[in-house]
Design a protein around this motif. Sequence first.
Motif, short mmCIF file in Angstrom:
data_model
loop_
_atom_site.label_atom_id
_atom_site.label_comp_id
_atom_site.label_asym_id
_atom_site.label_seq_id
_atom_site.Cartn_x
_atom_site.Cartn_y
_atom_site.Cartn_z
N UNK A 202 -84.16 22.38 -27.84
CA UNK A 202 -85.32 21.71 -27.28
C UNK A 202 -85.48 22.08 -25.80
N UNK A 203 -86.71 22.16 -25.35
CA UNK A 203 -87.00 22.49 -23.95
C UNK A 203 -88.08 21.54 -23.43
N UNK A 204 -87.70 20.56 -22.58
CA UNK A 204 -86.37 20.30 -22.03
C UNK A 204 -85.43 19.73 -23.08
N UNK A 205 -84.12 19.77 -22.82
CA UNK A 205 -83.16 19.22 -23.78
C UNK A 205 -83.35 17.72 -23.96
N UNK A 206 -82.95 17.21 -25.12
CA UNK A 206 -83.09 15.80 -25.43
C UNK A 206 -81.71 15.20 -25.63
N UNK A 207 -81.45 14.07 -24.99
CA UNK A 207 -80.21 13.32 -25.19
C UNK A 207 -80.53 12.17 -26.15
N UNK A 208 -79.87 12.14 -27.27
CA UNK A 208 -80.19 11.19 -28.34
C UNK A 208 -79.90 9.74 -27.94
N UNK A 209 -78.76 9.51 -27.36
CA UNK A 209 -78.36 8.24 -26.74
C UNK A 209 -78.02 7.11 -27.72
N UNK A 210 -78.24 7.30 -29.00
CA UNK A 210 -77.91 6.21 -29.93
C UNK A 210 -77.35 6.78 -31.23
N UNK A 211 -76.41 7.73 -31.08
CA UNK A 211 -75.79 8.36 -32.24
C UNK A 211 -74.78 7.39 -32.84
N UNK A 212 -75.02 6.97 -34.07
CA UNK A 212 -74.12 6.05 -34.76
C UNK A 212 -74.36 6.17 -36.26
N UNK A 213 -73.43 5.62 -37.05
CA UNK A 213 -73.47 5.80 -38.50
C UNK A 213 -74.74 5.24 -39.12
N UNK A 214 -75.25 4.13 -38.59
CA UNK A 214 -76.44 3.52 -39.19
C UNK A 214 -77.70 4.31 -38.90
N UNK A 215 -77.66 5.24 -37.94
CA UNK A 215 -78.82 6.07 -37.62
C UNK A 215 -78.76 7.44 -38.30
N UNK A 216 -77.75 7.67 -39.13
CA UNK A 216 -77.65 8.90 -39.89
C UNK A 216 -78.05 8.58 -41.33
N UNK A 217 -79.19 9.11 -41.76
CA UNK A 217 -79.70 8.84 -43.10
C UNK A 217 -79.35 9.99 -44.04
N UNK A 218 -79.24 9.68 -45.33
CA UNK A 218 -78.78 10.67 -46.32
C UNK A 218 -79.82 10.83 -47.42
N UNK A 219 -80.12 12.08 -47.75
CA UNK A 219 -81.05 12.32 -48.85
C UNK A 219 -80.31 12.29 -50.18
#
Length: 383
Positions: A202-219
Amino acid sequence: MMSCFSCCRVEVQHRTASFKERTNAVGGNNKNGKFLRSFMNKLSSKTGGSKQKIPEEIQNIGKAKVSAHIFTFPELAVATDNFNPNCMIGEGGFGRVYKGYIESIDQIVAVKQLDRNGMQGSREFFSEVLMLSLVHHPNLVNLIGYCTDGDQRILVYEYMPKGSLENHLLDLPPGQEPLDWNTRMKIAEGAAKGLECLHDFADPPVIYRDFKASNILLDANFNPKLSDFGLAKLGPTEGKDHVSTRVMGTYGYCAPEYAMTGKLTTKSDVYSFGVVFLELISGRRAIDIERPTEEQNLVAWAEPLFKDRQKFMLMADPLLEGNCPEKGLYQALAVAAMCLQEEADSRPLIGDVVTALEFLARAKDNDNCCRITKKTVACMLNP
């Protein structure tokens, strides 16, 4: 310890170059990136007060390809059976998420209705619409559209049938099988690639800031996608090494330097990734007040065990029932330990983590492990 990842750089650079040729990134070019940064910095809590404001501003960001639909509230009410509680598939500080079917696009979707009295306001909503309209990657959730009728703030995502990673780690319902070792490594690899897109492409780079298990979704095939970009921040530019901001995120996942000083970098996300990766390995929560005091904080529990090779197998999730390769476990713990270094500069770049995890996720013969992860383990065991 950082030298352990130096041999990953050539592969990271090759992957970065090929990725940029086939994907869109925030801003798209330097001019658009500057516009986006300026625009995001000027956002107020009242931003997005009208139905037309959000789509107009998104279209203003250079030549970005925006594909998000603009839905009406009645359309989404029909899709979710008037937001029937029986259709609800998730709930958090942002509000509630419903499963629905939108006839106009002939698609099953996830509809996130922000609580108008909740923690996320218009700024966070607007940030998420912008980010997911302008950043596209297989490991980032696809934003289908949104609704801003009146005071409604609703996001419409692709439906992820396996739910969040958090739902597959602990407190499994009867009949649900725990994730096997290979699936866990593939989830970690995909989630890291999502962060890599934000940090490196990404330009500018993006800092996610809320990386956690509940924010990772699975198909349906357990492919992971990062979701919930309301707290995402544009990263530092023009020679700066951090972004100063109020501390947000979830306790247990925040990097120590960010929690103490508010100085945010991409290495803050790397720390959070380390916490989630350790959750995948151990089957423990980042914070679990139901455990004995000395085990309630996952990282604090793991730190002394990282230093004793004879205790490594004790860190594996009991639900695996021993069905994990010993060398693969050692290598995974080594990567997690490096991501969880207290000093941000001692942590690897996410691109290097991806390269190491690519080998872990594909390793079939654990007696013939890749040189990258072997060096990683050696450095951790003999600092």
